[in-house]
Design a protein around this motif. Sequence first.
Motif, short mmCIF file in Angstrom:
data_model
loop_
_atom_site.label_atom_id
_atom_site.label_comp_id
_atom_site.label_asym_id
_atom_site.label_seq_id
_atom_site.Cartn_x
_atom_site.Cartn_y
_atom_site.Cartn_z
N GLY A 49 0.77 -1.17 0.00
CA GLY A 49 -0.04 -0.14 0.21
C GLY A 49 0.87 1.27 -0.04
O GLY A 49 0.33 2.36 -0.05
N TYR A 205 3.25 2.15 13.43
CA TYR A 205 4.05 1.17 13.66
C TYR A 205 4.33 1.00 15.34
O TYR A 205 4.74 2.00 15.79
N LEU A 214 0.30 -2.87 13.17
CA LEU A 214 0.46 -1.89 12.18
C LEU A 214 -0.96 -1.21 11.79
O LEU A 214 -1.71 -1.99 11.28
N ARG A 224 -6.58 -1.00 6.54
CA ARG A 224 -5.66 -2.18 6.40
C ARG A 224 -5.23 -2.32 7.86
O ARG A 224 -4.24 -1.19 8.11
N ALA A 300 8.02 -1.46 3.93
CA ALA A 300 7.22 -1.10 3.03
C ALA A 300 8.05 -0.99 1.68
O ALA A 300 7.78 -0.31 0.93
C1 DHB Z 1 1.32 -1.47 4.34
C2 DHB Z 1 2.11 -2.37 4.41
C3 DHB Z 1 3.42 -2.53 4.62
O1 DHB Z 1 4.27 -3.32 4.58
C4 DHB Z 1 3.69 -1.38 5.62
O2 DHB Z 1 5.01 -1.14 6.10
C5 DHB Z 1 2.99 -0.34 5.60
C6 DHB Z 1 1.72 -0.25 4.95
C7 DHB Z 1 -0.13 -1.57 3.90
O3 DHB Z 1 -0.31 -2.53 3.11
O4 DHB Z 1 -0.89 -0.67 3.81
#
Ligand code: DHB
Length: 406
Positions: A49, A205, A214, A224, A300
Amino acid sequence: MTTTRTQVAIVGAGPAGLLLSVLLQREGIDSVVIETRTRDEIEATVRAGVLEQNTVDLLKEAGLGDRLVREGAVHHGIHLRFDRRTRRIDLSALTGGRSITLYAQHEVIKDLVAARVRSGQPIAFGVRDVHLRDLETEAPTVRYRAAEGNEATIACDFVAGCDGYHGVSRTSIPARSRVEHSRAYPFGWFGILVEAPLASEELIYARHDRGFALVSTRSPSLQRLYFQCEPGDSVEAWPDARVWDELHTRLETDDGWTFREGRITQKNIVAMRSFVCETMRHGRLFLAGDAAHIVPPTGAKGLNLAVADVRLLSAAIAAHYATGDDAGLDRYAAEALARVWRCEHFSWWMTSMLHRFPGEDSFHRHLQLSQLDYLTRSKAAATALAENYVGLPWDWTNDNSRGGLQ
Ligand code: DHB
Ligand code: FAD
Protein backbone atom coordinates in the motif's frame (compact mmCIF):
# COMPACT_ATOMS: atom_id res chain seq x y z
CA MET A 1 2.52 -24.02 -32.18
CA THR A 2 2.45 -20.23 -32.74
CA THR A 3 5.65 -18.18 -32.75
CA THR A 4 5.68 -14.46 -31.99
CA ARG A 5 8.73 -12.30 -32.58
CA THR A 6 9.33 -9.36 -30.25
CA GLN A 7 12.20 -7.38 -28.74
CA VAL A 8 11.58 -8.14 -25.05
CA ALA A 9 9.66 -11.09 -23.57
CA ILE A 10 8.31 -10.14 -20.15
CA VAL A 11 7.50 -13.06 -17.84
CA GLY A 12 5.01 -12.01 -15.13
CA ALA A 13 2.41 -9.22 -14.97
CA GLY A 14 3.06 -7.95 -11.46
CA PRO A 15 4.14 -4.36 -10.85
CA ALA A 16 7.64 -5.10 -12.23
CA GLY A 17 6.58 -6.74 -15.50
CA LEU A 18 3.70 -4.39 -16.27
CA LEU A 19 5.62 -1.21 -15.52
CA LEU A 20 8.57 -2.45 -17.57
CA SER A 21 6.21 -3.00 -20.51
CA VAL A 22 4.88 0.55 -20.22
CA LEU A 23 8.35 2.14 -19.89
CA LEU A 24 9.65 0.17 -22.88
CA GLN A 25 6.67 1.10 -25.00
CA ARG A 26 7.35 4.78 -24.29
CA GLU A 27 10.82 4.21 -25.81
CA GLY A 28 9.27 2.58 -28.88
CA ILE A 29 10.38 -0.93 -27.85
CA ASP A 30 8.05 -3.88 -28.44
CA SER A 31 7.35 -6.51 -25.82
CA VAL A 32 5.09 -9.49 -25.13
CA VAL A 33 3.86 -10.00 -21.54
CA ILE A 34 2.81 -13.43 -20.27
CA GLU A 35 1.15 -14.11 -16.91
CA THR A 36 0.02 -17.37 -15.29
CA ARG A 37 -2.95 -15.84 -13.43
CA THR A 38 -6.08 -14.25 -14.90
CA ARG A 39 -6.57 -10.50 -15.22
CA ASP A 40 -9.31 -10.65 -12.55
CA GLU A 41 -6.97 -12.40 -10.13
CA ILE A 42 -4.07 -9.98 -10.48
CA GLU A 43 -6.41 -7.00 -10.21
CA ALA A 44 -7.96 -8.32 -6.98
CA THR A 45 -4.92 -9.49 -4.98
CA VAL A 46 -4.49 -7.23 -1.94
CA ARG A 47 -0.84 -6.61 -1.13
CA ALA A 48 1.26 -3.49 -0.69
CA GLY A 49 0.00 0.00 0.00
CA VAL A 50 2.92 2.39 0.46
CA LEU A 51 4.46 4.11 -2.57
CA GLU A 52 7.75 5.94 -2.14
CA GLN A 53 8.16 9.43 -3.53
CA ASN A 54 10.40 7.97 -6.29
CA THR A 55 7.73 5.48 -7.30
CA VAL A 56 5.02 8.14 -7.43
CA ASP A 57 7.22 10.46 -9.52
CA LEU A 58 8.04 7.67 -11.98
CA LEU A 59 4.41 6.54 -12.33
CA LYS A 60 3.39 10.15 -13.02
CA GLU A 61 6.17 10.57 -15.61
CA ALA A 62 4.99 7.37 -17.28
CA GLY A 63 1.49 8.82 -17.67
CA LEU A 64 0.04 6.69 -14.86
CA GLY A 65 -0.60 9.45 -12.35
CA ASP A 66 -4.26 10.42 -12.92
CA ARG A 67 -6.08 8.12 -10.51
CA LEU A 68 -3.05 7.90 -8.22
CA VAL A 69 -3.13 11.66 -7.66
CA ARG A 70 -6.93 11.74 -7.36
CA GLU A 71 -7.38 8.75 -5.05
CA GLY A 72 -4.00 8.27 -3.32
CA ALA A 73 -3.41 9.85 0.07
CA VAL A 74 -0.14 11.72 0.59
CA HIS A 75 1.35 11.18 4.06
CA HIS A 76 4.06 13.41 5.50
CA GLY A 77 4.81 11.40 8.62
CA ILE A 78 4.49 8.05 10.41
CA HIS A 79 4.02 7.19 14.06
CA LEU A 80 6.10 4.87 16.22
CA ARG A 81 4.19 3.46 19.18
CA PHE A 82 5.95 1.73 22.08
CA ASP A 83 5.69 1.69 25.85
CA ARG A 84 2.04 2.87 25.51
CA ARG A 85 3.07 6.20 23.94
CA THR A 86 3.28 7.50 20.39
CA ARG A 87 5.96 9.59 18.72
CA ARG A 88 5.72 11.08 15.23
CA ILE A 89 8.51 10.88 12.65
CA ASP A 90 8.12 13.92 10.41
CA LEU A 91 9.18 12.35 7.11
CA SER A 92 8.83 15.52 5.06
CA ALA A 93 10.67 17.83 7.48
CA LEU A 94 13.55 15.33 7.68
CA THR A 95 13.88 14.71 3.93
CA GLY A 96 13.56 18.10 2.29
CA GLY A 97 9.84 17.79 1.67
CA ARG A 98 9.53 14.20 0.41
CA SER A 99 6.51 12.07 1.29
CA ILE A 100 4.86 8.69 0.74
CA THR A 101 1.53 7.95 -0.94
CA LEU A 102 -0.99 5.37 0.20
CA TYR A 103 -2.41 3.78 -2.95
CA ALA A 104 -3.10 0.05 -3.07
CA GLN A 105 -0.90 -2.20 -5.19
CA HIS A 106 -3.92 -3.70 -6.96
CA GLU A 107 -4.98 -0.19 -7.99
CA VAL A 108 -1.50 0.33 -9.48
CA ILE A 109 -1.98 -3.01 -11.25
CA LYS A 110 -5.35 -1.94 -12.67
CA ASP A 111 -3.81 1.30 -14.00
CA LEU A 112 -0.88 -0.60 -15.52
CA VAL A 113 -3.04 -3.29 -17.15
CA ALA A 114 -5.29 -0.59 -18.61
CA ALA A 115 -2.25 1.22 -20.05
CA ARG A 116 -0.89 -2.02 -21.50
CA VAL A 117 -4.21 -2.93 -23.09
CA ARG A 118 -4.58 0.63 -24.51
CA SER A 119 -1.13 0.30 -26.11
CA GLY A 120 -2.43 -2.58 -28.24
CA GLN A 121 0.67 -4.65 -27.46
CA PRO A 122 0.15 -8.31 -26.51
CA ILE A 123 -0.49 -9.53 -22.97
CA ALA A 124 -1.47 -13.16 -22.38
CA PHE A 125 -3.16 -14.18 -19.13
CA GLY A 126 -3.67 -17.68 -17.76
CA VAL A 127 -0.61 -19.23 -19.44
CA ARG A 128 1.01 -22.45 -18.15
CA ASP A 129 4.22 -24.51 -18.47
CA VAL A 130 6.56 -21.57 -19.02
CA HIS A 131 10.14 -22.44 -20.05
CA LEU A 132 13.01 -20.07 -20.81
CA ARG A 133 15.48 -21.30 -23.41
CA ASP A 134 18.79 -20.28 -25.04
CA LEU A 135 19.39 -17.50 -22.52
CA GLU A 136 23.14 -17.51 -23.20
CA THR A 137 22.60 -16.78 -26.90
CA GLU A 138 21.48 -13.62 -28.70
CA ALA A 139 18.21 -15.31 -29.60
CA PRO A 140 16.52 -16.51 -26.41
CA THR A 141 13.01 -17.97 -26.47
CA VAL A 142 10.13 -18.34 -24.05
CA ARG A 143 7.80 -21.32 -24.51
CA TYR A 144 4.43 -21.71 -22.84
CA ARG A 145 0.98 -23.16 -23.16
CA ALA A 146 -1.61 -20.46 -23.83
CA ALA A 147 -4.91 -20.26 -21.92
CA GLU A 148 -6.59 -21.57 -25.11
CA GLY A 149 -4.47 -24.74 -24.83
CA ASN A 150 -2.11 -24.25 -27.79
CA GLU A 151 1.70 -24.26 -27.43
CA ALA A 152 3.33 -20.87 -28.08
CA THR A 153 6.86 -19.53 -28.47
CA ILE A 154 8.17 -16.00 -28.09
CA ALA A 155 11.41 -15.35 -30.01
CA CYS A 156 13.10 -12.26 -28.60
CA ASP A 157 16.30 -10.30 -27.94
CA PHE A 158 15.90 -10.13 -24.15
CA VAL A 159 13.90 -11.91 -21.44
CA ALA A 160 12.77 -9.94 -18.38
CA GLY A 161 12.15 -12.32 -15.48
CA CYS A 162 9.46 -10.48 -13.50
CA ASP A 163 7.60 -13.55 -12.24
CA GLY A 164 7.97 -13.10 -8.49
CA TYR A 165 9.56 -15.33 -5.88
CA HIS A 166 7.83 -18.54 -7.05
CA GLY A 167 8.36 -17.97 -10.76
CA VAL A 168 10.56 -19.91 -13.18
CA SER A 169 13.00 -17.16 -14.19
CA ARG A 170 15.40 -17.23 -11.27
CA THR A 171 15.74 -21.00 -11.33
CA SER A 172 16.42 -20.84 -15.09
CA ILE A 173 19.85 -19.45 -14.10
CA PRO A 174 22.11 -22.48 -13.57
CA ALA A 175 22.74 -23.04 -9.84
CA ARG A 176 26.50 -22.63 -10.37
CA SER A 177 25.95 -19.08 -11.67
CA ARG A 178 23.90 -17.69 -8.78
CA VAL A 179 24.33 -17.28 -5.04
CA GLU A 180 21.21 -17.04 -2.90
CA HIS A 181 21.20 -15.24 0.45
CA SER A 182 18.21 -15.92 2.61
CA ARG A 183 16.77 -15.48 6.10
CA ALA A 184 13.46 -16.72 7.51
CA TYR A 185 11.73 -14.98 10.42
CA PRO A 186 10.02 -16.84 13.27
CA PHE A 187 6.70 -15.01 12.72
CA GLY A 188 4.25 -13.91 10.05
CA TRP A 189 1.85 -10.97 9.51
CA PHE A 190 -1.88 -11.37 9.88
CA GLY A 191 -3.57 -8.75 7.66
CA ILE A 192 -7.18 -7.57 7.70
CA LEU A 193 -9.24 -5.20 5.58
CA VAL A 194 -11.94 -3.43 7.57
CA GLU A 195 -14.89 -1.28 6.61
CA ALA A 196 -14.37 1.50 9.15
CA PRO A 197 -13.42 5.16 9.30
CA LEU A 198 -9.75 6.16 9.48
CA ALA A 199 -8.16 4.98 12.72
CA SER A 200 -5.28 7.40 12.30
CA GLU A 201 -4.36 10.14 9.81
CA GLU A 202 -0.92 8.52 9.46
CA LEU A 203 0.47 4.97 9.70
CA ILE A 204 1.22 3.62 13.18
CA TYR A 205 4.05 1.08 13.63
CA ALA A 206 3.61 -0.39 17.11
CA ARG A 207 5.98 -2.48 19.23
CA HIS A 208 4.26 -4.32 22.08
CA ASP A 209 5.38 -7.12 24.38
CA ARG A 210 2.76 -9.33 22.68
CA GLY A 211 4.19 -8.45 19.25
CA PHE A 212 4.11 -5.97 16.38
CA ALA A 213 0.98 -4.21 15.05
CA LEU A 214 0.49 -1.80 12.15
CA VAL A 215 -2.35 0.59 11.37
CA SER A 216 -2.58 1.50 7.70
CA THR A 217 -5.35 2.60 5.37
CA ARG A 218 -6.76 2.15 1.89
CA SER A 219 -9.39 4.90 1.81
CA PRO A 220 -11.36 7.02 4.27
CA SER A 221 -13.79 4.10 4.65
CA LEU A 222 -11.51 1.05 4.22
CA GLN A 223 -8.66 0.36 6.65
CA ARG A 224 -5.75 -2.08 6.50
CA LEU A 225 -4.36 -3.45 9.76
CA TYR A 226 -1.68 -6.03 10.43
CA PHE A 227 -0.35 -7.82 13.50
CA GLN A 228 2.48 -10.26 14.08
CA CYS A 229 1.30 -13.88 14.31
CA GLU A 230 2.86 -17.35 14.57
CA PRO A 231 4.52 -18.51 11.35
CA GLY A 232 2.21 -21.54 11.12
CA ASP A 233 -0.95 -19.68 12.18
CA SER A 234 -4.20 -20.14 10.25
CA VAL A 235 -6.90 -17.61 9.43
CA GLU A 236 -9.47 -19.98 11.02
CA ALA A 237 -7.70 -19.68 14.39
CA TRP A 238 -8.53 -15.97 14.42
CA PRO A 239 -12.27 -15.27 14.68
CA ASP A 240 -13.08 -11.56 14.53
CA ALA A 241 -13.38 -11.12 18.32
CA ARG A 242 -9.89 -12.52 18.86
CA VAL A 243 -8.45 -10.25 16.15
CA TRP A 244 -10.00 -7.14 17.73
CA ASP A 245 -8.84 -8.14 21.23
CA GLU A 246 -5.29 -8.55 20.05
CA LEU A 247 -5.25 -5.29 18.09
CA HIS A 248 -6.75 -3.29 20.98
CA THR A 249 -4.17 -4.75 23.38
CA ARG A 250 -1.19 -4.07 21.16
CA LEU A 251 -2.28 -0.58 20.13
CA GLU A 252 -3.50 0.73 23.49
CA THR A 253 -1.86 3.92 24.81
CA ASP A 254 -1.90 5.79 28.10
CA ASP A 255 -3.62 8.78 26.50
CA GLY A 256 -6.73 6.75 25.71
CA TRP A 257 -6.25 6.43 21.92
CA THR A 258 -8.66 3.94 20.42
CA PHE A 259 -10.13 2.99 17.06
CA ARG A 260 -13.53 1.96 15.70
CA GLU A 261 -14.02 -1.69 14.79
CA GLY A 262 -15.88 -2.51 11.58
CA ARG A 263 -16.80 -5.36 9.26
CA ILE A 264 -13.72 -7.39 8.40
CA THR A 265 -13.93 -8.10 4.66
CA GLN A 266 -10.66 -10.00 4.24
CA LYS A 267 -8.10 -11.86 6.37
CA ASN A 268 -4.76 -13.20 5.20
CA ILE A 269 -1.40 -14.35 6.55
CA VAL A 270 1.91 -13.31 5.03
CA ALA A 271 5.14 -15.25 5.56
CA MET A 272 8.23 -13.17 6.32
CA ARG A 273 11.49 -13.64 4.49
CA SER A 274 14.61 -11.82 3.41
CA PHE A 275 16.12 -13.10 0.18
CA VAL A 276 18.61 -11.90 -2.43
CA CYS A 277 19.70 -13.68 -5.60
CA GLU A 278 23.12 -12.73 -6.88
CA THR A 279 23.23 -12.29 -9.79
CA MET A 280 20.24 -10.57 -11.41
CA ARG A 281 21.51 -11.28 -14.94
CA HIS A 282 22.29 -14.41 -16.87
CA GLY A 283 23.14 -13.87 -20.54
CA ARG A 284 20.04 -12.27 -22.07
CA LEU A 285 17.87 -12.89 -18.98
CA PHE A 286 17.42 -10.00 -16.53
CA LEU A 287 15.60 -10.53 -13.22
CA ALA A 288 13.54 -7.73 -11.66
CA GLY A 289 11.45 -7.39 -8.49
CA ASP A 290 10.49 -10.29 -6.24
CA ALA A 291 11.95 -12.76 -8.75
CA ALA A 292 15.35 -11.63 -7.50
CA HIS A 293 14.75 -10.40 -3.97
CA ILE A 294 12.28 -10.43 -1.08
CA VAL A 295 12.15 -8.15 1.93
CA PRO A 296 9.99 -8.54 5.03
CA PRO A 297 7.12 -6.05 4.68
CA THR A 298 7.99 -3.89 7.71
CA GLY A 299 9.81 -1.24 5.66
CA ALA A 300 7.20 -1.20 2.85
CA LYS A 301 9.96 -1.66 0.28
CA GLY A 302 9.04 -4.66 -1.92
CA LEU A 303 6.91 -2.94 -4.55
CA ASN A 304 9.18 0.11 -4.57
CA LEU A 305 12.25 -2.05 -5.20
CA ALA A 306 10.50 -3.72 -8.12
CA VAL A 307 9.86 -0.25 -9.58
CA ALA A 308 13.50 0.80 -9.04
CA ASP A 309 14.72 -2.34 -10.85
CA VAL A 310 12.60 -1.82 -13.96
CA ARG A 311 13.49 1.86 -14.13
CA LEU A 312 17.15 0.83 -14.49
CA LEU A 313 16.39 -2.08 -16.79
CA SER A 314 14.17 -0.11 -19.18
CA ALA A 315 16.83 2.62 -19.50
CA ALA A 316 19.55 0.02 -20.16
CA ILE A 317 17.47 -1.75 -22.83
CA ALA A 318 16.53 1.59 -24.42
CA ALA A 319 20.24 2.55 -24.66
CA HIS A 320 20.99 -0.81 -26.32
CA TYR A 321 18.47 -0.15 -29.09
CA ALA A 322 19.12 3.60 -29.44
CA THR A 323 22.91 3.65 -29.61
CA GLY A 324 24.17 0.08 -29.24
CA ASP A 325 25.64 1.07 -25.87
CA ASP A 326 25.42 -1.95 -23.54
CA ALA A 327 27.11 -0.34 -20.54
CA GLY A 328 23.76 0.00 -18.74
CA LEU A 329 22.96 -3.68 -19.31
CA ASP A 330 26.41 -4.65 -18.05
CA ARG A 331 25.98 -2.49 -14.95
CA TYR A 332 22.37 -3.50 -14.28
CA ALA A 333 22.89 -6.28 -11.73
CA ALA A 334 25.47 -4.42 -9.65
CA GLU A 335 23.54 -1.15 -9.71
CA ALA A 336 20.20 -2.76 -8.84
CA LEU A 337 21.78 -4.86 -6.08
CA ALA A 338 23.25 -1.78 -4.37
CA ARG A 339 19.72 -0.49 -3.73
CA VAL A 340 18.44 -3.99 -2.99
CA TRP A 341 20.98 -4.50 -0.18
CA ARG A 342 20.23 -1.06 1.30
CA CYS A 343 16.52 -1.96 1.40
CA GLU A 344 17.29 -5.45 2.72
CA HIS A 345 19.13 -3.87 5.63
CA PHE A 346 16.43 -1.26 6.28
CA SER A 347 13.63 -3.86 6.20
CA TRP A 348 15.55 -6.29 8.44
CA TRP A 349 16.34 -3.46 10.87
CA MET A 350 12.72 -2.23 11.08
CA THR A 351 11.56 -5.84 11.50
CA SER A 352 14.13 -6.54 14.24
CA MET A 353 13.26 -3.37 16.13
CA LEU A 354 9.49 -3.84 16.12
CA HIS A 355 8.77 -7.57 16.43
CA ARG A 356 8.77 -9.93 19.35
CA PHE A 357 11.21 -12.80 18.86
CA PRO A 358 10.57 -16.20 20.48
CA GLY A 359 12.63 -16.61 23.63
CA GLU A 360 13.75 -12.98 23.67
CA ASP A 361 14.93 -11.84 27.07
CA SER A 362 14.75 -8.52 28.93
CA PHE A 363 18.11 -7.47 27.45
CA HIS A 364 16.71 -7.74 23.92
CA ARG A 365 13.51 -5.93 24.94
CA HIS A 366 15.48 -3.03 26.39
CA LEU A 367 17.62 -2.75 23.26
CA GLN A 368 14.46 -2.47 21.12
CA LEU A 369 12.92 0.15 23.38
CA SER A 370 16.14 2.14 23.58
CA GLN A 371 16.45 2.17 19.80
CA LEU A 372 12.84 3.36 19.40
CA ASP A 373 13.36 6.03 22.04
CA TYR A 374 16.57 7.20 20.33
CA LEU A 375 14.73 7.51 16.99
CA THR A 376 12.19 9.82 18.55
CA ARG A 377 14.77 12.03 20.32
CA SER A 378 17.66 12.27 17.87
CA LYS A 379 17.25 14.14 14.59
CA ALA A 380 20.19 12.17 13.13
CA ALA A 381 18.58 8.83 13.99
CA ALA A 382 15.15 9.93 12.79
CA THR A 383 16.64 11.21 9.52
CA ALA A 384 18.23 7.82 8.85
CA LEU A 385 14.82 6.17 9.20
CA ALA A 386 13.02 8.88 7.22
CA GLU A 387 15.33 8.96 4.19
CA ASN A 388 15.17 5.19 3.82
CA TYR A 389 11.42 5.10 4.36
CA VAL A 390 10.56 7.75 1.74
CA GLY A 391 13.17 6.18 -0.57
CA LEU A 392 16.74 7.19 -1.32
CA PRO A 393 17.11 9.25 -4.52
CA TRP A 394 17.64 7.39 -7.78
CA ASP A 395 21.25 8.52 -8.04
CA TRP A 396 22.30 7.92 -4.45
CA THR A 397 24.97 5.34 -5.43
CA ASN A 398 26.66 7.66 -7.94
CA ASP A 399 30.22 8.55 -6.94
CA ASN A 400 29.39 12.26 -6.97
CA SER A 401 26.16 11.93 -4.98
CA ARG A 402 26.44 12.57 -1.24
CA GLY A 403 24.28 9.52 -0.68
CA GLY A 404 21.41 10.87 1.40
CA LEU A 405 18.70 13.44 0.89
CA GLN A 406 20.07 16.44 2.76
C1 DHB B 1 1.30 -1.45 4.35
C2 DHB B 1 2.16 -2.51 4.19
C3 DHB B 1 3.42 -2.45 4.75
O1 DHB B 1 4.26 -3.47 4.58
C4 DHB B 1 3.83 -1.35 5.48
O2 DHB B 1 5.06 -1.33 6.03
C5 DHB B 1 2.97 -0.29 5.62
C6 DHB B 1 1.69 -0.33 5.06
C7 DHB B 1 -0.05 -1.52 3.74
O3 DHB B 1 -0.38 -2.55 3.17
O4 DHB B 1 -0.79 -0.53 3.83
P1 FAD C 1 4.74 -10.07 -8.12
O1 FAD C 1 3.84 -9.00 -7.65
O2 FAD C 1 4.86 -11.32 -7.32
O3 FAD C 1 4.32 -10.43 -9.61
C1 FAD C 1 4.81 -11.57 -10.29
C2 FAD C 1 3.77 -12.05 -11.26
O4 FAD C 1 4.31 -13.13 -12.02
C3 FAD C 1 2.53 -12.59 -10.56
O5 FAD C 1 1.38 -11.96 -11.08
C4 FAD C 1 2.56 -14.09 -10.85
O6 FAD C 1 1.26 -14.63 -10.99
C5 FAD C 1 3.32 -14.14 -12.15
N1 FAD C 1 3.99 -15.42 -12.41
C6 FAD C 1 4.51 -16.31 -11.53
N2 FAD C 1 5.08 -17.33 -12.17
C7 FAD C 1 4.94 -17.10 -13.49
C8 FAD C 1 5.35 -17.79 -14.66
N3 FAD C 1 6.01 -18.96 -14.60
N4 FAD C 1 5.05 -17.25 -15.85
C9 FAD C 1 4.38 -16.07 -15.96
N5 FAD C 1 3.97 -15.37 -14.87
C10 FAD C 1 4.25 -15.88 -13.67
N6 FAD C 1 5.80 -3.68 -0.91
C11 FAD C 1 5.87 -2.34 -0.76
O7 FAD C 1 6.66 -1.69 -1.48
N7 FAD C 1 5.11 -1.64 0.12
C12 FAD C 1 4.23 -2.28 0.91
O8 FAD C 1 3.52 -1.62 1.67
C13 FAD C 1 4.17 -3.72 0.83
N8 FAD C 1 3.30 -4.40 1.59
C14 FAD C 1 3.13 -5.72 1.34
C15 FAD C 1 2.15 -6.36 2.06
C16 FAD C 1 1.92 -7.70 1.81
C17 FAD C 1 0.83 -8.35 2.59
C18 FAD C 1 2.69 -8.42 0.84
C19 FAD C 1 2.43 -9.87 0.56
C20 FAD C 1 3.65 -7.78 0.12
C21 FAD C 1 3.89 -6.44 0.36
N9 FAD C 1 4.83 -5.75 -0.36
C22 FAD C 1 4.96 -4.40 -0.16
C23 FAD C 1 5.64 -6.43 -1.36
C24 FAD C 1 5.10 -6.27 -2.79
O9 FAD C 1 3.76 -6.68 -2.85
C25 FAD C 1 5.96 -7.09 -3.78
O10 FAD C 1 7.31 -6.79 -3.55
C26 FAD C 1 5.59 -6.78 -5.25
O11 FAD C 1 4.37 -7.36 -5.59
C27 FAD C 1 6.68 -7.30 -6.20
O12 FAD C 1 6.26 -7.12 -7.53
P2 FAD C 1 6.77 -8.10 -8.67
O13 FAD C 1 6.15 -7.60 -9.93
O14 FAD C 1 8.24 -8.22 -8.60
O15 FAD C 1 6.24 -9.53 -8.27
